[in-house]
Structure formats: structure tokens, C-alpha cells
Design a protein around this motif. Sequence first.
Motif, PDB file in Angstrom:
ATOM      1  N   LYS A 218     -47.314 -42.138  41.199  1.00 31.67           N
ATOM      2  CA  LYS A 218     -48.265 -41.485  42.101  1.00 31.67           C
ATOM      3  C   LYS A 218     -47.735 -40.135  42.567  1.00 31.67           C
ATOM      4  CE  LYS A 218     -49.775 -43.743  45.540  1.00 31.67           C
ATOM      5  NZ  LYS A 218     -49.728 -44.611  46.730  1.00 31.67           N
ATOM      6  N   THR A 219     -46.451 -40.086  42.926  1.00 30.88           N
ATOM      7  CA  THR A 219     -45.865 -38.833  43.405  1.00 30.88           C
ATOM      8  C   THR A 219     -45.920 -37.755  42.332  1.00 30.88           C
ATOM      9  OG1 THR A 219     -44.383 -40.035  44.907  1.00 30.88           O
ATOM     10  CG2 THR A 219     -43.754 -37.795  44.294  1.00 30.88           C
ATOM     11  N   CYS A 220     -45.563 -38.103  41.109  1.00 32.31           N
ATOM     12  CA  CYS A 220     -45.549 -37.112  40.028  1.00 32.31           C
ATOM     13  C   CYS A 220     -46.969 -36.671  39.655  1.00 32.31           C
ATOM     14  CB  CYS A 220     -44.828 -37.681  38.810  1.00 32.31           C
ATOM     15  SG  CYS A 220     -43.066 -38.012  39.087  1.00 32.31           S
ATOM     16  N   VAL A 221     -47.917 -37.594  39.681  1.00 29.97           N
ATOM     17  CA  VAL A 221     -49.308 -37.222  39.372  1.00 29.97           C
ATOM     18  C   VAL A 221     -49.845 -36.286  40.456  1.00 29.97           C
ATOM     19  CG1 VAL A 221     -51.661 -38.106  39.130  1.00 29.97           C
ATOM     20  CG2 VAL A 221     -49.762 -39.279  38.022  1.00 29.97           C
ATOM     21  N   LEU A 222     -49.537 -36.585  41.705  1.00 30.22           N
ATOM     22  CA  LEU A 222     -49.975 -35.701  42.791  1.00 30.22           C
ATOM     23  C   LEU A 222     -49.305 -34.335  42.685  1.00 30.22           C
ATOM     24  CD1 LEU A 222     -51.709 -35.446  45.307  1.00 30.22           C
ATOM     25  CD2 LEU A 222     -49.789 -36.316  46.657  1.00 30.22           C
ATOM     26  N   PHE A 223     -48.043 -34.299  42.254  1.00 29.60           N
ATOM     27  CA  PHE A 223     -47.367 -33.016  42.031  1.00 29.60           C
ATOM     28  C   PHE A 223     -48.109 -32.217  40.964  1.00 29.60           C
ATOM     29  CE2 PHE A 223     -44.439 -30.189  39.935  1.00 29.60           C
ATOM     30  CZ  PHE A 223     -43.644 -29.679  40.956  1.00 29.60           C
ATOM     31  N   ASN A 224     -48.496 -32.871  39.879  1.00 34.77           N
ATOM     32  CA  ASN A 224     -49.226 -32.167  38.822  1.00 34.77           C
ATOM     33  C   ASN A 224     -50.587 -31.686  39.314  1.00 34.77           C
ATOM     34  OD1 ASN A 224     -47.195 -32.412  36.981  1.00 34.77           O
ATOM     35  ND2 ASN A 224     -48.372 -33.556  35.475  1.00 34.77           N
ATOM     36  N   ALA A 225     -51.231 -32.481  40.163  1.00 30.38           N
ATOM     37  CA  ALA A 225     -52.516 -32.035  40.715  1.00 30.38           C
ATOM     38  C   ALA A 225     -52.318 -30.788  41.569  1.00 30.38           C
ATOM     39  CB  ALA A 225     -53.140 -33.161  41.545  1.00 30.38           C
ATOM     40  N   ALA A 226     -51.267 -30.765  42.392  1.00 31.45           N
ATOM     41  CA  ALA A 226     -50.986 -29.586  43.209  1.00 31.45           C
ATOM     42  C   ALA A 226     -50.623 -28.388  42.335  1.00 31.45           C
ATOM     43  CB  ALA A 226     -49.851 -29.896  44.180  1.00 31.45           C
ATOM     44  N   ALA A 227     -49.808 -28.633  41.288  1.00 36.43           N
ATOM     45  CA  ALA A 227     -49.410 -27.537  40.397  1.00 36.43           C
ATOM     46  C   ALA A 227     -50.627 -26.963  39.672  1.00 36.43           C
ATOM     47  CB  ALA A 227     -48.374 -28.034  39.394  1.00 36.43           C
ATOM     48  N   LEU A 228     -51.509 -27.855  39.173  1.00 38.13           N
ATOM     49  CA  LEU A 228     -52.695 -27.364  38.466  1.00 38.13           C
ATOM     50  C   LEU A 228     -53.627 -26.637  39.426  1.00 38.13           C
ATOM     51  CD1 LEU A 228     -54.195 -27.245  35.796  1.00 38.13           C
ATOM     52  CD2 LEU A 228     -55.258 -29.440  36.350  1.00 38.13           C
ATOM     53  N   ALA A 229     -53.723 -27.101  40.663  1.00 36.08           N
ATOM     54  CA  ALA A 229     -54.543 -26.396  41.658  1.00 36.08           C
ATOM     55  C   ALA A 229     -54.003 -24.989  41.896  1.00 36.08           C
ATOM     56  CB  ALA A 229     -54.576 -27.188  42.966  1.00 36.08           C
ATOM     57  N   SER A 230     -52.677 -24.844  41.942  1.00 37.33           N
ATOM     58  CA  SER A 230     -52.095 -23.506  42.125  1.00 37.33           C
ATOM     59  C   SER A 230     -52.379 -22.613  40.923  1.00 37.33           C
ATOM     60  CB  SER A 230     -50.590 -23.621  42.359  1.00 37.33           C
ATOM     61  OG  SER A 230     -49.892 -24.000  41.177  1.00 37.33           O
ATOM     62  N   GLN A 231     -52.359 -23.197  39.719  1.00 37.80           N
ATOM     63  CA  GLN A 231     -52.657 -22.406  38.526  1.00 37.80           C
ATOM     64  C   GLN A 231     -54.130 -21.987  38.488  1.00 37.80           C
ATOM     65  OE1 GLN A 231     -51.347 -24.516  35.025  1.00 37.80           O
ATOM     66  NE2 GLN A 231     -49.298 -24.877  35.840  1.00 37.80           N
ATOM     67  N   ILE A 232     -55.012 -22.899  38.863  1.00 38.93           N
ATOM     68  CA  ILE A 232     -56.441 -22.546  38.891  1.00 38.93           C
ATOM     69  C   ILE A 232     -56.691 -21.442  39.910  1.00 38.93           C
ATOM     70  CG2 ILE A 232     -58.739 -23.422  39.428  1.00 38.93           C
ATOM     71  CD1 ILE A 232     -57.829 -26.150  38.410  1.00 38.93           C
ATOM     72  N   ALA A 233     -56.063 -21.552  41.074  1.00 36.46           N
ATOM     73  CA  ALA A 233     -56.231 -20.528  42.101  1.00 36.46           C
ATOM     74  C   ALA A 233     -55.704 -19.186  41.629  1.00 36.46           C
ATOM     75  CB  ALA A 233     -55.529 -20.964  43.386  1.00 36.46           C
ATOM     76  N   SER A 234     -54.578 -19.197  40.906  1.00 36.03           N
ATOM     77  CA  SER A 234     -53.989 -17.942  40.438  1.00 36.03           C
ATOM     78  C   SER A 234     -54.831 -17.271  39.368  1.00 36.03           C
ATOM     79  CB  SER A 234     -52.578 -18.204  39.891  1.00 36.03           C
ATOM     80  OG  SER A 234     -51.738 -18.744  40.889  1.00 36.03           O
ATOM     81  N   GLU A 235     -55.679 -18.042  38.689  1.00 39.94           N
ATOM     82  CA  GLU A 235     -56.515 -17.485  37.623  1.00 39.94           C
ATOM     83  C   GLU A 235     -57.832 -16.921  38.139  1.00 39.94           C
ATOM     84  OE1 GLU A 235     -55.910 -17.223  34.270  1.00 39.94           O
ATOM     85  OE2 GLU A 235     -53.850 -17.779  34.749  1.00 39.94           O
ATOM     86  N   GLN A 236     -58.106 -17.066  39.425  1.00 36.42           N
ATOM     87  CA  GLN A 236     -59.389 -16.631  39.948  1.00 36.42           C
ATOM     88  C   GLN A 236     -59.470 -15.106  40.033  1.00 36.42           C
ATOM     89  OE1 GLN A 236     -61.925 -18.860  40.513  1.00 36.42           O
ATOM     90  NE2 GLN A 236     -60.398 -20.270  39.623  1.00 36.42           N
ATOM     91  N   ASN A 237     -60.693 -14.624  39.879  1.00 34.42           N
ATOM     92  CA  ASN A 237     -60.967 -13.195  40.037  1.00 34.42           C
ATOM     93  C   ASN A 237     -61.153 -12.909  41.521  1.00 34.42           C
ATOM     94  OD1 ASN A 237     -61.717 -10.544  39.869  1.00 34.42           O
ATOM     95  ND2 ASN A 237     -63.690 -10.946  38.840  1.00 34.42           N
ATOM     96  N   LEU A 238     -60.204 -12.194  42.115  1.00 34.78           N
ATOM     97  CA  LEU A 238     -60.221 -11.940  43.550  1.00 34.78           C
ATOM     98  C   LEU A 238     -61.053 -10.723  43.932  1.00 34.78           C
ATOM     99  CD1 LEU A 238     -56.480 -12.701  44.392  1.00 34.78           C
ATOM    100  CD2 LEU A 238     -58.433 -14.249  44.352  1.00 34.78           C
ATOM    101  N   ASP A 239     -61.800 -10.196  42.984  1.00 35.61           N
ATOM    102  CA  ASP A 239     -62.666  -9.058  43.283  1.00 35.61           C
ATOM    103  C   ASP A 239     -64.051  -9.490  43.753  1.00 35.61           C
ATOM    104  OD1 ASP A 239     -60.639  -7.336  42.580  1.00 35.61           O
ATOM    105  OD2 ASP A 239     -61.276  -7.244  40.470  1.00 35.61           O
ATOM    106  N   ASN A 240     -64.327 -10.810  43.730  1.00 35.21           N
ATOM    107  CA  ASN A 240     -65.626 -11.277  44.219  1.00 35.21           C
ATOM    108  C   ASN A 240     -65.412 -12.434  45.190  1.00 35.21           C
ATOM    109  OD1 ASN A 240     -65.665 -13.882  42.649  1.00 35.21           O
ATOM    110  ND2 ASN A 240     -65.614 -12.437  40.927  1.00 35.21           N
ATOM    111  N   ASP A 241     -66.442 -12.704  45.976  1.00 35.49           N
ATOM    112  CA  ASP A 241     -66.331 -13.716  47.018  1.00 35.49           C
ATOM    113  C   ASP A 241     -66.116 -15.114  46.446  1.00 35.49           C
ATOM    114  OD1 ASP A 241     -66.665 -11.713  48.801  1.00 35.49           O
ATOM    115  OD2 ASP A 241     -68.774 -12.158  49.283  1.00 35.49           O
ATOM    116  N   GLU A 242     -66.760 -15.415  45.339  1.00 39.05           N
ATOM    117  CA  GLU A 242     -66.625 -16.755  44.762  1.00 39.05           C
ATOM    118  C   GLU A 242     -65.177 -17.030  44.355  1.00 39.05           C
ATOM    119  OE1 GLU A 242     -67.691 -20.511  43.621  1.00 39.05           O
ATOM    120  OE2 GLU A 242     -68.873 -19.022  44.707  1.00 39.05           O
ATOM    121  N   GLY A 243     -64.556 -16.063  43.711  1.00 38.05           N
ATOM    122  CA  GLY A 243     -63.161 -16.229  43.323  1.00 38.05           C
ATOM    123  C   GLY A 243     -62.240 -16.367  44.519  1.00 38.05           C
TER     124      GLY A 243
END
Length: 878
Positions: free
Chosen positions: A119-144
Motif C-alpha cells: 500500500k505504501t509503495c502504491v501510494l508513493f507511485n500515485a503521488a509521483a505520477l500526480a507530480s509528473q502530471i502536474a509538471s506536464e500541464q500548460n501553465l499559460d491557461n487557467d485549466e492547466g
Amino acid sequence: MATFISVPLKKSSEVDLVKPLSKFVTTTYQANDEQAEYLRSVEELNKLRKNALGRPLDKHESSLEILLRYYDQLCAVEPKFPFSENQLCLTFTWKDAFEKGSLFGGSVKLALASLGYEKTCVLFNAAALASQIASEQNLDNDEGLRTAAKYYQLASGAFGHIKDTVLSALNREPTMDISPETVGTLSLIMLAQAQEVFFLKATSDRMKDAVIAKLANQAADFYGDAFKQYKDNLPKEVMPVLAAKRCIMQANAELHQSAVAKQKKRFGEEIARLQHAAELAKTVASRYDDYVSVKDLSEKINRALTAAKKDNDFIYHDRVPEVKDLETIGKAALVKATSISPPLSQKFTDLFEKMVPMAVQQSMSIYSQRKAETVNRLVGSLREATNLCNGVLASLNLPAALEDLSGDSVPQSIAEKARSIVQQGGLQSIEQLIKDLPELLTRNREILDESLKMLDDEETTDNELRAKFNQRWNRTPSGDLYKPLRAEGANFRNVLDKAVQADQVVRDRYGAHCDMIALLCKSEDELSAAIPSANPTKTLQGSEVVNVLRSLLSQLDEMKKERDTLEEEIKAVTFDMSTSFLTALAQDGAINEEQLSLSQLDQSYGTYNQRVQASLHMQEELLGKVQTSHQDFSSLKQSNAETNQREEVLKKLASAHDSYVEISNNLREGTKFYNDLTEILLKFQNKCSDIVFARKTERDELLKDLQQSIAREPSAPSFNVPAYQSTPAAGPTPAPRTVFQPQPAQQQPPAKPQPPARPPPPTVTPQAAATPPPTNTAPSVASTSNPPPVAPMAQAQGPPYPTYQGYPGYFQAPMGYNPYAYGQYNMPNMPNMPFMPYQPSPGQGGYPGAPPAGQPYPGYPQQPPQQQQQHQPYYPQQ
């Protein structure tokens, strides 16, 4: 574009969930539709893990949804299966996300038989993937911007949850990536980046400078906290990014606060804040330019600073205060770590929704034991009282004495008992049951012995490897792990020992009544012939005493029938306690099984308990009346030897029948007991086999890791390199003598005095090339008999040269490179010289010998005296 930190995912080894979980389901639940549904759910769970961890995941919300669904399912299934090292053992192997190598290289990985670790490792991967998704967002628009802020806060909450729960979930030291220090730092980083996203959103929306300054200052504060908690567990690139981000956010805060000061006509404060912002930007540009670019920010600050200075110098002339005297910029935190409370997935449905949690299962098991004890106690009281009643009547020869008034025929009750024994199989039935008991006992003993032997063998191997590898064998000792199983095995052995004693009691009782039981199995004529005859007592046929006894015996028979009905009713009582236990678990988070069970049992069996006690009291009264009436009956009978002998045989026959019934019941119960115990022992054997197999798998993986680690170890310990070997000397550089790195200087012994440096090698060139001929000397033609001197041949550097014995540090110079033997190339005692004496061919004149000392070679131009004085000597000057 802004630089944001994302976390890499951990990698997991493949785990087969189907086999162990299906085995648990088939052994725990009966073969019906419910079991089939659970088996299908196990297959779905295994597919879900493969989708979440068995393939590369895209940086997309759908991939994160799969991870969150698997995490939610783990949380839901954890209380429903007995996941532990000594029960349902599943070993999960995960690698360090940052691949921090060990001392000898290679990535760190940890294998644990713990669902909390998974459970701990799966939650770590969920947090890591969330950080990667956030880093890929286009910050020039409100949705991103909204998406990035959402997932950074989710990642922060997940990392924070791991920090709070990892030690209790693992019960041992975790890998560095999921240690509380590391995930605590990651949680702060994600929170700081979420705050920065809100700063960017406020900037793009052109909000008030005072608000933007507070947002930026809060982000700088978050980055500063993360920087302070930074540990070497994280990649080295993280620290400079954190330091740069802190400075950038502070610079932005000062920049926007300077605009606030300008609006308030505080031009000196404006300049001071812009100067401070410029210094911060300059620091980032000079120290962290490889990680974060501040070119645009620096230009913006510099333009504002130039304009502010110009206006202040020509118009306002406001005093510029010191930075330390400026008012502190306020802070505004708009972010908060997301609370981790399953279910996290929006599409989650529990695959094992109908399966009750293990706490409820355990409570149900204990309740079943309590219920069985209550039923056995009530039924046992009834049976014991009935046996006592039959024994008393048999000792009084009732009802046979009332039926045997003729004295020469078989009493009806005895004849019915004889027919009952024959219908039940007679002696053959009992003897066959007695013969089967040892075989059943032997089978159970063999299963138990084999189960414990598996544990003994694995524990012996574990102890041997622990003694061999010492501290490196860092897994739970088998002796500690097997304590519950050994206690369970000892309990089974104790049960078998008691069963053997009970079997012997039954055999002894059968031996005592065997002859009379055999007599009851004979035909009625043979039975009648075996019973002694006596004088008739027909005078008692219509007496009142006989009628009273018959009435009392009829009441006893009716009481026995009521007891049979009451026993069936007691056994048929059912009540589903799972609802009560589930309600208690949902309300209180725990189950007070004893209180709930005793309350329900008292409610369910209270009435039956009263009826049993009433039946026992009735029997006691009736037996008292029977004994009194029998005394009157006996006093009326004519007593003689024949009558007493006949009555004694009839008593034995009645007692033999009762013993036959009880022995048959005991033997059948014993057979059922051994068969039921066989199933329980087979489950125990499967449990031992599963844990031993899991331990062997874990042992093989640990041995493989240890062997690889040992193979990467250096073959010899490192040692201190002498100081004179580490100091480069003039001349050819010797090849390295060792591959080990020298220890730190503070651990080295004091250096010995250094020998004097060796002189540099000479540069020998032909004189004609080295010195141009003087202009006042006419050139002359060189003699054809003497060739010009040539420079020594260059020598290639090779392996280290041997040192002179007793003079460490002085290496023998290569041949042709000895400055102290210059001009002595033709010495006869140096045969290895590259220049050998010239041997003229036959008939050819030799080269002329060297001229006398101080005289030049004939035919060569002479050096001017001043140039000769400028020639550098080959020997070192004192």
C-alpha cells in the motif's frame, strides 16, 4: 518556463496473487456461488495489479485513476484476508525510486511479506505520477493551472500520509525513498509548487500587487522549509533547485511589494526592495543558472530599478532604507495537502464487497465456539441425566421386573433391546468402529508430524544461513515467525493425546459388557435359554404397587422423548451475528466480541436453559418415587436364589444395551472427530507449506542479493598509500600501483622526509641546430669521415621502474636518458646501452678518435666564447 520538480515512480516485481488468495478462499468458504464469486474477484484483483504496476504508465489522469483504484482495493481487501508472514504470506518486492546504489553499486530493493508495504509503495507511485502530471500541464491557461495545483496538493497529501504511516506499516527500516525524512521533504516540495502555481495564476489574472507579493512570499517560505529538510536521500539536483526557487519567489515578492510601495509614494522603499530583488536574481544567475533561468525576471527587475532610481534621483530624492529595516511582507497560503481517506478513486467498487472483514470473521469464529460450548453444555446435561436415569432403572431391573412376573419368558423390554442391538449391527459394528480408530489416529499424527517437520527443516536452514552471514541475514528469524504455528501444533498434539485416552476408556467399557452384548445379539430362543428361570409371582399382577411403578416408568419414558425433542430444538437455534459485529466495527472501529456474544447467547438459549433445568428437576423427583415404589415391590416378591440370579442377569442385559448404545455413539463421535480433525490438520499443513514456500522464495532472493553484493566487494582491504608515492616526481610517471583509493589524509601516517628532487632530463640537440654559426666565421665543409652528434632516442614510458635497494622513491632512469653519463655512451661496462661501439667493416677505415681535451673536432665551426659561457650545465647548481 518555470522549473518544477517531479518524482520518478518505484518499480515492482511481479507477484502472483491468484494462487494464495484462491487457496484461502477455497479453504475458508464452502463450494457455492459465493465462493465462485470470490474466486473471480481474485482474478480481477490480479489483473488490476498488473495494469497498475506491470506496465509503463502514461502521464495522464487515466493512469493515475488505475493506481488509485488499486490502492483503494488494497485498503478494502486488507481487513478481509489474514495478510501476515505466518498466515497468508505474500512477498512484495520494490526498488528504490531514486536508485540510490549501495556501497558496491546497484539499486536498492526491499522484499517484505506485508500488505502495508505494498500500500505504501502504491501510494508513493500515485503521488509521483500526480507530480509528473502536474509538471506536464500548460501553465499559460487557467485549466492547466487548476489541474497542476490539484495534483501537486494530492501528491503533497500522499507523501505526508506515507510519512505518518510508513514505520507502523512496515515494522522495519524502509528504503530511503519512502523513509519519513524523504517523503516529508517531498510533501513540502509539492506544497510549495502548488503555492507557486497559485502565484502564477494570480500573476496571469493581474491581481493586486499586495496579494501577489503575499502569495510569492508564502511560496518562498514553503521552499525554504523544504530546503531546510533536504537530505542526501534525494537526487543532488533537487537542492540547488530548491535554493533557486526560494530566491526567485522572494525576488518576486519584493518586486510586487515594491509596486505597492510606489503606489504609497514610498520611493525609497521601492528602490530598496528592487535592489534586494536584483541581488536575489543575481545570486540565482551566478549559482544556479544551470538549473533555473532568471533572465526575464532579472531584466524586469533591472528595468524597474533603473526607472525608480532615475525618478528618485531627479524628482523625489527619497532616502533608501536598509533591507533589514523594511517591513516584513505578509503571507497568504492558498494550498493545503489533500487528505488521504479511501476511496480516492471516483470509479471504485469493492471486488470483495460481500466478504466480511477478518475482524468480523474472527469474532464469528469465537462466537461459534461459544455457541458450540453452550449447546454442548445443555445437550450434555440432558444426555448425562438420561444415562443416570437408565443406570438407576437398570440397577432396579426396571421395567423388566414388572414384565417378568411369569418368571420363565424373556421380558418384552429385554427383547426390544435385543432387536435394537441387532438392527444397529451388533458386535460387528462396534468392532469395526474400534478397528478404524487407530488408522484415523495414525493418519492425523502423520499429517501433524509432517507439518512440524517442514517448519523444523526451514528453521534449521535459516539458522545456518544466519550464522554464516551474521548481520547481513536481515530477515525475521524463523523461530520467532513460527511461534504461533508451533503453539497451534502443540494444541493439536494435546488434543490427540486426550483422544487416545478417551478411546481407551471406550475400549475398556466395551470389554466389560462384551459378553452380555453378544448374548443380546443371539436369537430370542437362545436368549431365553440363557436367562435363568424363577418361581412365578403372578400374585403381583394386579397390585397397586405394580401399577404405580408402571405409571412412573411411563412418565420417565415421556420425559426422555421430550428431551430428544428439546435437544433437536437446541441444536437448531441459529442467529447471524455478522450484522451485529459489522455494525459495531463501523461505529466504534473495534468489536467487543465477548459482550456481544454473551448477550446474544443468553437471549437465544435462556429459555432452553430453563427447560433443561426443569427436566432435570422432574427426573430427580420421578427417580425418588421409583426407588420408593420399588422397595415396596421388592418386599412383596418371593425372594430366593433362582429369583435373584434371574434378576441379576436381566439387570446385566439391560445395562449391556445401554452401554452398547453409549459405546456406539462414542465411537461414531470419535470417528467423526478424527475425520474433522483430518480436515483441520490438512489446512494447518497447507498453512505451514505456504509459509515455508514463501520463506524459501524470500531466502533465495536474499541469497541472490548477498551473492551479488559479495561479488562486487573488493578482493582486499584498502590501505594507505605512502606519501612519496602520491607525490609526482620529475621524469617519467610510473604506472599506478593499486586500484584502491587512498584513505583521507587524517587517517594516513605521518609522511617521511622527502629525498631531493631528481634533476630534469637534458635536451640534447646538434650544435649546428642549437646555435647558429657566427657571422664573422666562414662556413666550412664538414668532414665526411665524422658524422654529426645526434640527440638520444626518445623513450616511451612504460611500467614502473625498479627502485634502488635501500633508496625508495628513486627510479632507475631508462637507458639513453642518464644525464650523469653524458658523453659516456661507449663505456664497456654498460652492455645495455643503446649506443654500442662502432665495429668497422673489413677493409674500411675507422672513425677518427676524439680530439684531445679542450680541442674541437676538426672541420666543425667553433662556438664564440660568450655563447659557451651561456650554456646551461647539466649538473644541478649548489
